[in-house]
Scaffold this motif. Structure first.
Motif, short mmCIF file in Angstrom:
data_model
loop_
_atom_site.label_atom_id
_atom_site.label_comp_id
_atom_site.label_asym_id
_atom_site.label_seq_id
_atom_site.Cartn_x
_atom_site.Cartn_y
_atom_site.Cartn_z
N ALA A 1 -6.57 -10.55 8.83
CA ALA A 1 -7.67 -11.47 8.52
C ALA A 1 -8.95 -10.74 8.17
O ALA A 1 -9.93 -11.36 7.73
N LEU A 2 -9.00 -9.43 8.40
CA LEU A 2 -10.19 -8.65 8.05
C LEU A 2 -10.37 -8.64 6.53
O LEU A 2 -9.40 -8.76 5.77
N PRO A 3 -11.58 -8.45 6.07
CA PRO A 3 -11.82 -8.44 4.60
C PRO A 3 -11.31 -7.17 3.92
O PRO A 3 -11.50 -7.00 2.73
N TYR A 4 -10.66 -6.30 4.68
CA TYR A 4 -10.07 -5.09 4.11
C TYR A 4 -8.79 -4.79 4.86
O TYR A 4 -8.67 -5.16 6.03
N PRO A 5 -7.81 -4.14 4.26
CA PRO A 5 -6.55 -3.83 4.96
C PRO A 5 -6.76 -2.72 5.99
O PRO A 5 -7.25 -1.65 5.68
N ALA A 6 -6.36 -3.00 7.21
CA ALA A 6 -6.54 -2.02 8.29
C ALA A 6 -5.46 -0.96 8.21
O ALA A 6 -4.28 -1.26 8.01
N SER A 7 -5.85 0.30 8.39
CA SER A 7 -4.90 1.41 8.37
C SER A 7 -4.24 1.55 9.73
O SER A 7 -4.66 0.95 10.73
N GLN A 8 -3.17 2.37 9.77
CA GLN A 8 -2.49 2.62 11.04
C GLN A 8 -3.44 3.26 12.05
O GLN A 8 -3.38 2.96 13.23
N ASN A 9 -4.29 4.15 11.58
CA ASN A 9 -5.24 4.79 12.49
C ASN A 9 -6.23 3.78 13.05
O ASN A 9 -6.60 3.83 14.23
N GLU A 10 -6.67 2.88 12.21
CA GLU A 10 -7.62 1.85 12.65
C GLU A 10 -6.94 0.92 13.68
O GLU A 10 -7.55 0.53 14.68
#
Length: 842
Positions: free
Chosen positions: A186-195
């Motif tokens: 749902a974030l306005p950007y794709p979350a990375s595995q590290n995030e």
């Protein structure tokens, strides 16, 4: 029922577990873990099942309020089925105690598919939960889905197995990596595995923490116009709680707020000690005005309670920003100020976090009744993370943890045994000044460790050392914890079968200021006196307790021995149904109690005098087999062995009874049973010899009466009617003095009929029952020819010799011998001769 929040995640695995779970599903976790949201989603997806949702709150303070709300919800869910029941309850025609049975009856008649959702079940007491357990045992069309922050009565081993309980806990409720990824979508950007890894590490999957952290990540993105760096995300997630609180006007106010966040509550005296500028309470009132918490009255004084979210936020900052010295100082000051005032679990947390390990067991001992019996899970949660090296430095800490763990483990687990080894080893090396409070606490800890090991005989000896130290000390400090320790000594003495010691120690409990503990003491004393045969004393203690000292009393551990005493006094009144009714609340939960031997013994006695010896025998043997690994002191083992023999005697199985009594035990109760067996076997000389080995003055009143009665019966059989009458008069006088008729039932019925003729009518006391009837009539009568063959068998003659003596063929003798075996219910000559002598045929 709550509505879905935007972006609510559909949790497939948990919804499937509820669908496929047992008739009771308990979702147990801390606040903010997503319990209610999960159940709400499940409810919305149900088709063909009537759902009644009951939200519990502080307004549900008794069974009446609970059932009112429940029937209202059921009527709304299925009016055709529950309208009449709801109307009857609201009109006052149905009492709260009748509600479960009437609801079960309605469900069984109509057979609707109904799910009852109970949100925040932890707000109800054990008595109400026991009602729900009873309901679920019979109301098969009903499912219960409950949320709770504490363990429920549905989760005890016996109940869980019987009704099928499924538990979903905190770990299962925590979001998985996959679910975190779905939420982060749902974030306005794709979350990375590290995030996502940062998110998981900082929140540990906790529902509320995850949503707050995602909110921060969303804010850092500036509506999606930028992608924050990884270290920025980590700092932002770490700061989410601190940034959630208002900013402070100056550093002094902020420092005070950080100190306050480390305290469970703050009163005026503590505020002054925390603030170097002496503006503490004024600053605290400003915190309330700014919405950081609220001021309320506790123990007759105003205290400030910081809101949970803000407290958690500031505590995180305090641990990061304050020096270790300052953090320890604040916690020590808070404990010193609040030790007698604040919640004992919260003050225990101050000790753990502040490294004040030497004070942990004394604090636990001061609040033993509350912490061990009602809040052990919270104690375990606080102490379990303590590393092994720290545990080894202070023996009282592992002992405290082992006691808390033992509340749900009658048989000590490997973890408990390990903790006991660590604690007892450290305590054995410790020295303390004679008569010091530290020495008494160390002795109490050693006793506690032995008590947890379930070695009751050793624990009693360790307890005596504590008693000796207390008697030689002159400290008024901690009087309450001394009473708590003494009560545990009382209970342990009973578990060890130290009956006289129980009575002596109970006398030292007079003046106990605790609101509930005196009732527990009287409960234990009431059973102990009933066991000894002093039913006047037992009924006095029962009367002092009353019918129900507080709501939920009957289902509490405090009342266990009271139930047993009530059962024995009811049996003495020949109220068999009343005796069984008194036993029911504890007998059905037999495997949950250390006191299982006393429950088993009492139930067996009630069955015996109530004319149900066969059922009592079946129950006793089943309990012995099922609980063979449970702890049992030598004294109660002997009581149960002797009761086993008596039940066998009452059912006519003299052979097995003789085998049971064939061990070397010389306890009075065993000798009395052997004398009873001798009388039933027509061996009055043996009975006299056995009874002569006992010292009557050393016996309990009930055993004294049995001794006199059995002696009178034996001498009457031997023709000493005058002496028998004298013994009988003494027995009847003793029974009248203690208001106890039960010992008469332990005399063979044939002997009672003879004894009845030896005293005037006005002196005789009618027995409650005569379970030991003559055994000869229990067998099919032998023919005259078979009686002759039996006499020949006793002479050790062979079949051929008997045939020659009686002038018949050997085959005829063989046929008659088989007939004798069948009638005497044996399979060989030796057993036939033994049985024949027992029943007077030889």
């Amino acid at each position: 029922m709550p509505t879905d929040s935007p972006g609510q995640l559909r949790r497939e695995r948990l919804l499937a577990k509820i669908d496929g779970g047992g008739r009771v599903v308990v979702v147990r976790a801390e606040g903010g873990a997503g319990k209610t949201a999960l159940i709400a989603r499940w409810v919305r997806e149900q088709r063909g099942t009537a759902i009644a949702w009951v939200t519990l709150d502080e307004g549900i303070i008794d069974a009446r309020s609970f059932w009112l709300r429940t029937f209202t919800a059921l009527r709304a869910a299925a009016p055709d089925v529950f309208q009449h029941l709801s109307d009857g309850y609201m009109s006052g025609f149905i009492a709260p105690e009748d509600a479960p049975s009437l609801l079960a009856s309605t469900l069984l008649r109509a057979e609707p598919q109904v799910a009852l959702v109970l949100d925040d079940l932890h707000l109800t007491d054990d008595a109400l939960q026991d009602q729900l357990v009873s309901l679920m045992r019979v109301a098969t069309p009903l499912r219960i889905i409950a949320t709770t922050r504490q363990r429920t009565r549905f989760e005890t081993p016996l109940t869980s197995t019987a009704i099928g309980t499924t538990v979903i806990g905190s770990e299962e409720l925590a979001f998985t990596d996959e679910e975190l990824a779905q939420l982060a979508a749902a974030l306005p950007y794709p979350a990375s595995q590290n995030e996502l890894a940062v998110l998981e590490r900082m929140t540990r999957g906790h529902s509320l923490a995850v949503r707050l952290a995602l909110s921060v990540m969303d804010g850092l993105s500036a509506d999606g116009s930028r992608r924050p760096a990884l270290d920025e995300i980590e700092r932002g997630v770490a700061a989410v709680l601190t940034d959630f609180t208002p900013r402070f006007e100056n550093t002094e106010e902020e420092a005070l707020a950080l100190a306050v966040s480390l305290c469970p509550e703050v009163d005026e005296a503590l505020a002054r000690r925390l603030d170097d500028e002496d503006r503490g309470w004024c600053a605290i009132t400003s915190f309330e005005e700014r919405g950081l918490g609220r001021i309320t009255m506790r123990r007759g004084r105003p205290v400030f309670l910081m809101h949970a979210l803000i407290s958690s936020a500031l505590r995180h900052r305090a641990l990061q920003e304050l020096s270790p010295v300052r953090i320890t100082e604040v916690r020590r000051i808070a404990f010193d100020q609040l030790r007698e005032l604040a919640d004992p679990v919260e003050t225990l947390a101050l000790l753990v976090d502040g490294g004040m390990d030497s004070a942990i067991f004394p604090h636990f001992a001061r609040y033993f009744s509350e912490l061990s019996q009602f809040r052990p899970a919270e104690v375990i949660a606080l102490l379990s993370p303590i590393p092994a090296e720290r545990l080894k430095r202070e023996g009282g800490v592992p002992i405290t943890l082992s006691i808390a763990l033992s509340e749900s483990a009658i048989i000590p687990t490997q973890r408990i045994k390990q903790l006991l080894r660590i604690g007892l080893t450290e305590l054995s090396r410790r020295g303390a000044a004679p008569g010091s409070v530290e020495g008494m606490f160390a002795a109490l800890a050693r006793f506690g460790g032995m008590r947890v090991s379930r070695n009751y005989d050793e624990a009693s000896r360790a307890g005596e050392e504590f008693v000796r130290l207390v008697a030689g000390a002159h400290h008024s400090d901690g009087a309450s914890w001394l009473y708590a320790g003494n009560l545990q000594l009382v209970i342990t003495a009973l578990l060890a079968h130290g009956i006289r010691r129980v009575i002596e120690l109970a006398a030292s409990m007079e003046g106990d200021p605790h609101p509930g503990r005196p009732y527990h003491t009287r409960s234990v004393l009431s059973f102990t006196l009933a066991y000894t045969g002093d039913l006047v004393g037992a009924e006095r203690e029962i009367a002092m307790i009353g019918t129900s000292p507080w709501s939920g009393w009957e289902g509490s551990l405090y009342a266990l021995d009271w139930h047993l005493a009530c059962a024995l006094t009811a049996a003495n009144r020949d109220d068999h149904r009343g005796a069984l009714r008194a036993l029911q609340p504890v007998a059905k939960r037999l495997d949950e109690f250390e006191q299982w031997p006393m429950i088993t013994w009492t139930r067996g006695v009630v069955r015996l005098v109530g004319g149900e010896a066969a059922r009592g025998l079946e129950e006793l043997e089943a309990t012995r087999d099922a609980l063979s690994s449970y702890p049992l002191s030598s004294g109660w083992a002997e009581e149960l062995r002797t009761l086993h023999a008596d039940l066998l005697l009452a059912t006519g199985d003299l052979l097995r009874a003789r085998a049971v009594l064939g061990h070397r035990g010389e306890e009075p109760v065993t000798v009395l049973a052997r004398a009873r067996l001798a009388l039933l076997s027509s061996q009055p000389e043996d009975a006299v010899a056995l009874l002569g080995d006992l010292e009557p003055s050393a016996l309990y009143p009930a055993h004294q009466a049995q001794h006199l009665l059995l002696s009178a019966a034996a001498h009457a059989r031997l023709g000493n009617a005058g002496y028998a009458a004298t013994l009988l008069e003494q027995a009847l006088y003793a029974l009248d003095r203690t208001n106890n008729r039960l010992p008469l039932s332990w005399v063979p019925a044939a002997d009672l009929r003879v004894l009845r003729t030896l005293v005037p009518d006005g002196m005789w006391i009618e027995p409650v029952s005569t379970p030991f009837e003559t055994e000869t009539e229990a067998f099919e009568k032998l023919s005259k020819r078979e009686s002759l063959v039996l006499v020949e068998l006793a002479s050790d003659a062979s079949i051929e010799e008997i045939a020659a003596s009686l002038h018949v063929s050997a085959n005829t003798i063989k046929s008659q011998t088989r007939s004798i075996y069948r009638k005497l219910q044996v399979s060989c000559r030796a057993d036939a001769l033994l049985r024949a002598r027992q029943v007077g045929l030889l």
